[in-house]
Design a protein around this motif. Structure first.
Motif, mmCIF file in Angstrom:
data_model
loop_
_atom_site.group_PDB
_atom_site.id
_atom_site.type_symbol
_atom_site.label_atom_id
_atom_site.label_comp_id
_atom_site.label_asym_id
_atom_site.label_seq_id
_atom_site.Cartn_x
_atom_site.Cartn_y
_atom_site.Cartn_z
ATOM 1 N N ALA A 152 0.834 -1.209 0.000
ATOM 2 C CA ALA A 152 0.000 0.000 0.000
ATOM 3 C C ALA A 152 0.868 1.258 0.000
ATOM 4 N N TYR A 153 1.908 1.262 0.817
ATOM 5 C CA TYR A 153 2.803 2.417 0.888
ATOM 6 C C TYR A 153 3.515 2.642 -0.445
ATOM 7 N N LEU A 154 4.069 1.571 -1.020
ATOM 8 C CA LEU A 154 4.808 1.699 -2.281
ATOM 9 C C LEU A 154 3.884 2.089 -3.436
ATOM 10 N N ARG A 155 2.654 1.598 -3.420
ATOM 11 C CA ARG A 155 1.703 2.004 -4.460
ATOM 12 C C ARG A 155 1.433 3.503 -4.393
ATOM 13 N N GLU A 156 1.337 4.033 -3.197
ATOM 14 C CA GLU A 156 1.054 5.466 -3.034
ATOM 15 C C GLU A 156 2.268 6.336 -3.333
ATOM 16 N N HIS A 157 3.454 5.898 -2.921
ATOM 17 C CA HIS A 157 4.633 6.754 -2.979
ATOM 18 C C HIS A 157 5.654 6.389 -4.058
ATOM 19 N N HIS A 158 5.466 5.264 -4.730
ATOM 20 C CA HIS A 158 6.463 4.828 -5.718
ATOM 21 C C HIS A 158 5.841 4.447 -7.052
ATOM 22 N N ASP A 159 5.028 3.396 -7.062
ATOM 23 C CA ASP A 159 4.477 2.888 -8.318
ATOM 24 C C ASP A 159 3.159 2.164 -8.026
ATOM 25 N N PRO A 160 2.065 2.587 -8.660
ATOM 26 C CA PRO A 160 0.772 1.943 -8.400
ATOM 27 C C PRO A 160 0.716 0.471 -8.808
ATOM 28 N N GLY A 161 1.720 0.003 -9.548
ATOM 29 C CA GLY A 161 1.741 -1.386 -9.994
ATOM 30 C C GLY A 161 2.412 -2.357 -9.029
ATOM 31 N N VAL A 162 2.903 -1.876 -7.894
ATOM 32 C CA VAL A 162 3.549 -2.779 -6.927
ATOM 33 C C VAL A 162 2.528 -3.803 -6.453
ATOM 34 N N HIS A 163 2.974 -5.056 -6.351
ATOM 35 C CA HIS A 163 2.078 -6.122 -5.883
ATOM 36 C C HIS A 163 2.863 -7.244 -5.209
ATOM 37 N N ARG A 164 2.132 -8.056 -4.452
ATOM 38 C CA ARG A 164 2.742 -9.223 -3.819
ATOM 39 C C ARG A 164 2.903 -10.317 -4.860
#
Length: 138
Positions: A21-33
């Motif tokens: 959730a943090y990385l999607r908001e601050h880095h890349d919306p495509g981050v996933h597990r």
């Protein structure tokens, strides 16, 4: 939805989800597990630029093991860098630690330096604007 009866696994899953959730908001919306792949695991998260991420939320921190695992998983994932993102007890995601060995960090910093120099050569004004914006954000 099936829940685990293993509290350690639940903690790890919660940390991974919070990190995503943090990385999607601050880095890349495509981050996933990632789906776990056993011996050919590619890290816990995908989408953290150029990295295989090993997310850790454990009471006892074993950096050497985490880094070895992250570096191995970076190779499996075809990423140039591996890192462990370690939860800091009693703190939020932004206060966690991104950890890598010095060899990996030097390779990352060298890449950053070379790319910045290339951008300076290609478009100094754009590099200057980006540099100024990122310095102000720090």
């Amino acid at each position: 939805m099936r829940t685990s009866s293993n509290p350690s696994k639940q903690k790890g899953t919660a940390w991974e989800s919070a990190l995503v959730a943090y990385l999607r908001e601050h880095h890349d919306p495509g981050v996933h597990r990632n789906v776990q792949m056993g011996a050919r695991d590619i890290g816990d998260l995908a989408g953290y630029y150029l990295h295989a991420v090993e997310a850790k939320a454990e009471k006892t921190i074993t950096l050497a093991d985490y880094i070895a695992q992250a570096n191995r998983e970076a190779i499996h994932a075809g990423q140039p860098f591996g890192c462990a993102v370690v939860k800091r007890r009693m703190k939020g995601v932004a206060d966690g630690y991104v950890v890598r060995d010095v060899r990996t960090d030097v390779r990352l910093i060298n890449r950053l330096k070379i790319m910045e120099e290339a951008l300076q050569d290609a478009d100094f004004d754009r590099w200057h604007d980006i540099d100024e914006e990122l310095r102000e954000a720090a």
